[in-house]
Structure formats: C-alpha cells, structure tokens
Design a protein around this motif. Structure first.
Motif, PDB file in Angstrom:
ATOM      1  N   LEU A  92       0.735  -1.150  -0.100  1.00 16.28           N
ATOM      2  CA  LEU A  92       0.064   0.158  -0.181  1.00 16.28           C
ATOM      3  C   LEU A  92       0.686   1.298  -0.023  1.00 16.28           C
ATOM      4  CD1 LEU A  92      -3.334   0.259   0.940  1.00 16.28           C
ATOM      5  CD2 LEU A  92      -2.005  -1.864   0.398  1.00 16.28           C
ATOM      6  N   CYS A 102       0.612  -6.235   7.209  1.00 20.16           N
ATOM      7  CA  CYS A 102      -0.813  -6.515   7.922  1.00 20.16           C
ATOM      8  C   CYS A 102      -0.950  -7.997   7.614  1.00 20.16           C
ATOM      9  CB  CYS A 102      -1.784  -5.501   7.161  1.00 20.16           C
ATOM     10  SG  CYS A 102      -2.042  -6.074   5.247  1.00 20.16           S
TER      11      CYS A 102
ATOM     12  N   VAL B   6      -5.411  -9.775  -8.506  1.00 19.78           N
ATOM     13  CA  VAL B   6      -5.199 -10.418  -7.437  1.00 19.78           C
ATOM     14  C   VAL B   6      -5.026  -9.678  -6.238  1.00 19.78           C
ATOM     15  CG1 VAL B   6      -4.431 -12.344  -5.973  1.00 19.78           C
ATOM     16  CG2 VAL B   6      -5.056 -12.782  -8.232  1.00 19.78           C
ATOM     17  N   GLU B   7      -3.857  -8.841  -6.326  1.00 16.27           N
ATOM     18  CA  GLU B   7      -3.680  -8.106  -5.178  1.00 16.27           C
ATOM     19  C   GLU B   7      -4.784  -7.089  -4.941  1.00 16.27           C
ATOM     20  OE1 GLU B   7      -1.170  -7.597  -2.900  1.00 16.27           O
ATOM     21  OE2 GLU B   7      -2.006  -5.648  -1.972  1.00 16.27           O
ATOM     22  N   LEU B  10      -7.933  -8.697  -3.450  1.00 18.19           N
ATOM     23  CA  LEU B  10      -7.935  -8.996  -1.979  1.00 18.19           C
ATOM     24  C   LEU B  10      -8.169  -7.851  -0.982  1.00 18.19           C
ATOM     25  CD1 LEU B  10      -5.071 -12.004  -1.980  1.00 18.19           C
ATOM     26  CD2 LEU B  10      -7.717 -12.079  -1.646  1.00 18.19           C
ATOM     27  N   ARG B  11      -7.499  -6.658  -1.502  1.00 19.66           N
ATOM     28  CA  ARG B  11      -7.494  -5.728  -0.770  1.00 19.66           C
ATOM     29  C   ARG B  11      -8.912  -5.141  -0.642  1.00 19.66           C
ATOM     30  NH1 ARG B  11      -3.309  -1.288  -2.990  1.00 19.66           N
ATOM     31  NH2 ARG B  11      -1.612  -2.696  -3.478  1.00 19.66           N
ATOM     32  N   VAL B  14     -11.186  -7.623   1.591  1.00 24.13           N
ATOM     33  CA  VAL B  14     -10.684  -7.281   3.030  1.00 24.13           C
ATOM     34  C   VAL B  14     -11.565  -5.968   3.598  1.00 24.13           C
ATOM     35  CG1 VAL B  14      -8.953  -6.692   4.740  1.00 24.13           C
ATOM     36  CG2 VAL B  14      -8.598  -8.459   2.995  1.00 24.13           C
ATOM     37  N   THR B  33      -8.256   1.455  -0.105  1.00 24.23           N
ATOM     38  CA  THR B  33      -7.344   0.494  -0.638  1.00 24.23           C
ATOM     39  C   THR B  33      -6.208   0.841  -1.381  1.00 24.23           C
ATOM     40  OG1 THR B  33      -8.702  -0.182  -2.444  1.00 24.23           O
ATOM     41  CG2 THR B  33      -9.095  -1.321  -0.272  1.00 24.23           C
ATOM     42  N   LEU B 137      -4.710  -4.190   5.466  1.00 22.10           N
ATOM     43  CA  LEU B 137      -4.258  -3.163   4.454  1.00 22.10           C
ATOM     44  C   LEU B 137      -3.161  -2.148   4.903  1.00 22.10           C
ATOM     45  CD1 LEU B 137      -8.043  -2.428   3.334  1.00 22.10           C
ATOM     46  CD2 LEU B 137      -6.194  -3.951   2.709  1.00 22.10           C
TER      47      LEU B 137
END
Lengths: 148, 148
Positions: A92, A102, B6-7, B10-11, B14, B33, B137
């Motif tokens: 991030l 995280c 994918v990243e 997922l963020r 979440v 995010t 995150l």
DNA sequence: CCCAAATAGGACAAGATTGTCCAATTGTCC
DNA sequence: GGACAATTGGACAATCTTGTCCTATTTGGG
C-alpha cells in the motif's frame, strides 16, 4: 501462476542437468523440451547472464550448467529469470509499516515463503534421481531415447 | 508472482469484510485500498460475476460480500479473479502421461498445492481478527480512522 | 584463411495485463 | 417524473509477456 518463461527455463535446465556435463545446443534443448526455439534462445540468454548456465559459441558449443546438478536448486533458476517477488514492504506504500506486514500481506508472503522454501530445497539432481514412471519432462529419459 | 488484479481484489474484499455488512461504493473502496478507481471497478465487476460480491446500483448502493467474512476464504477470492493454475496434466502435451506428472512438474504443482491449502484455510474473518500492530491493509483500522 | 556451427542481439508483432475515460443503465428518493 | 447516485460496459492506450525472424558475432576445424 508460474509464467511461461519460468516453465521454459526449468525445462531447459532439467534437460541440461540430464545431459550434464555435455553441452547442448539451443536447438537440441528446444526439441527435447518442446519450447519454441527462438524464444528459448532469449530465456537461455537470461540464464546465461544470471550465471546459471554457460554458453559456448561455435562448433561443438552450446549450453552447459555452471554448477553440478546436485548443487543447483530450482529456486536459483526461478530467481534467475523472474524473482519470486516476496513481499518485503507494505504494497500500500505506507512506509511507516515497512517490515510489519498486515495480516493479509503476511499471509500472502507466507505462501510465497513456502514456495521459496520448497524450491530452495530441491536440486536438479534430486529431480533426475526421483524414481518414477514419468521421467523428467514427461518424456522418456533422454539417455534412453532412441529416435527423434 | 501474484498479479496486480489478485492483489487489488484481496484488498477490496478485506475492506468490504471490515465494513460488513454495510455496502461500500467503488470510490470508497478505492480510496481505502489505494487502488485506481476505474480499474478497481473492473475487478469488482469480475468478483460480482463470480458471485463473491453483490453490487447494488443507485443511492445507498455499492458493493457487499455475498458471504459472511467467516465463510469466505482467500482462495475463493483468488480463484474468482484468476485461478491459481494447478498443474493437472503434463504441460509438455504428452497426453500419455496425463495425470502422472514428472518430478519437475510434480514439485511445481506441490508448491501450488501448498499455496492453495494456505489460502483455503484462511477466512477473511481470521484476517480481521488477527491481533497485530498493523491492521489489515496496512492502515489504521477503517473503524478507527478519523480523517481522509 | 575460409567455412560452418553456434550464440547474441535487435527489430518487430500479437496478445494479455493494467489502467483511463466516457456514455449508458439502473436504482433511490423527493 | 425528475434529480441524483451508483454500477455497467465499451473504447482506448501503455506496458509487459510471449513469440518470430533476421543479421551480427564468435569459435573451431579443414
């Protein structure tokens, strides 16, 4: 999840290991591994720059491994062509969290770590030695192959 | 090794889990995010088609999870946007070897299997519940955040 | 020296990934 | 019905991946 390039590099290196310490030409490797010749040539160039293989031009030349199959791990090959991409800092961009990932990214990195560990602990020699009905590269063992 | 998509997925998920069961708009998710809004919109469309999230248009609309965070695994999210690509048959195309992978591909697939297992056994609820200095995150927990 | 074998590398192209922008559609609320 | 809020989807562009082709360059052997 693994790129074509990684797949090709591994095939090529397994084949070289099977034939070690003889040199194999790009064309020979391409035929044995069913990788497009011209593209394989690029992949091998990469492996050569990374020091995984050694290239020799001219008659009788070709590619050879720079290490014995027992000393070369899959991980070294993978990292040579395309590093595994362990997550070391927060994606991030929060520099403050730096190393402390995280829970989400910690788990993603853990997954990468298990892959890394598995690959680091496997040498090419082990792959060749493994008793199996399907020899490496899903073909008859090169040494036993009669035609082609 | 994991794609951007994918990243991002997922963020987003979440974040949705952290806010569940409230709906969040694409813009809200993007801000939280740090994913490019317009692209996130495409990723969420994919998650929606896969049935992982539910989208609601109009005022008060937005995205919500279709399952409770305790019932949604990371693997489901990953597979929704980009399947992990387990190796089920010989990549060399030797149909004869079919399911019986050679030692090389067996190890590659084993690595994928460990990732799959790790992802299958982690729910979003676990990620949110994990005690840590770095909340999911890598930001302050959305619930605690004051500004932005 | 010359030829043939082999890698090295540049140019190019198709396709996938990532990303942006805008118009159309759907939905809520007054 | 009208205004506004939100997703949907199409078109487009930049970059990376994968792949091809062709020309150099190096090397060993006659």
């Amino acid at each position: 999840m693994f790129s074509q390039t990684v797949e090709y590099a591994l095939r090529a290196v397994v084949h070289l290991a099977a034939e070690a310490p003889s040199a194999r030409t790009t064309d020979q490797i391409a035929d044995a591994t069913r990788v497009p010749k011209a593209y394989l040539s690029k992949v091998l160039q990469g492996l050569s720059r990374a020091g995984v293989v050694h290239s020799q031009r001219g008659i009788g030349g070709g590619m050879t491994l720079t290490k014995a199959p027992a000393d070369l791990t899959i991980l070294e090959v993978v990292n040579a062509v395309e590093p595994l991409g362990r997550i070391r800092t927060c994606p991030l961009g929060l520099a403050a969290h730096g190393v402390r990932l995280c829970p989400l990214h910690k788990r993603m990195d853990n997954a990468l770590a298990t892959v890394e560990a598995a690959f680091a602990s496997t040498t090419l020699a082990e792959i060749l030695a493994e008793p199996t009905d399907s020899p490496p590269l899903c073909e008859n063992s090169p040494k036993l192959r009669v035609r082609r």
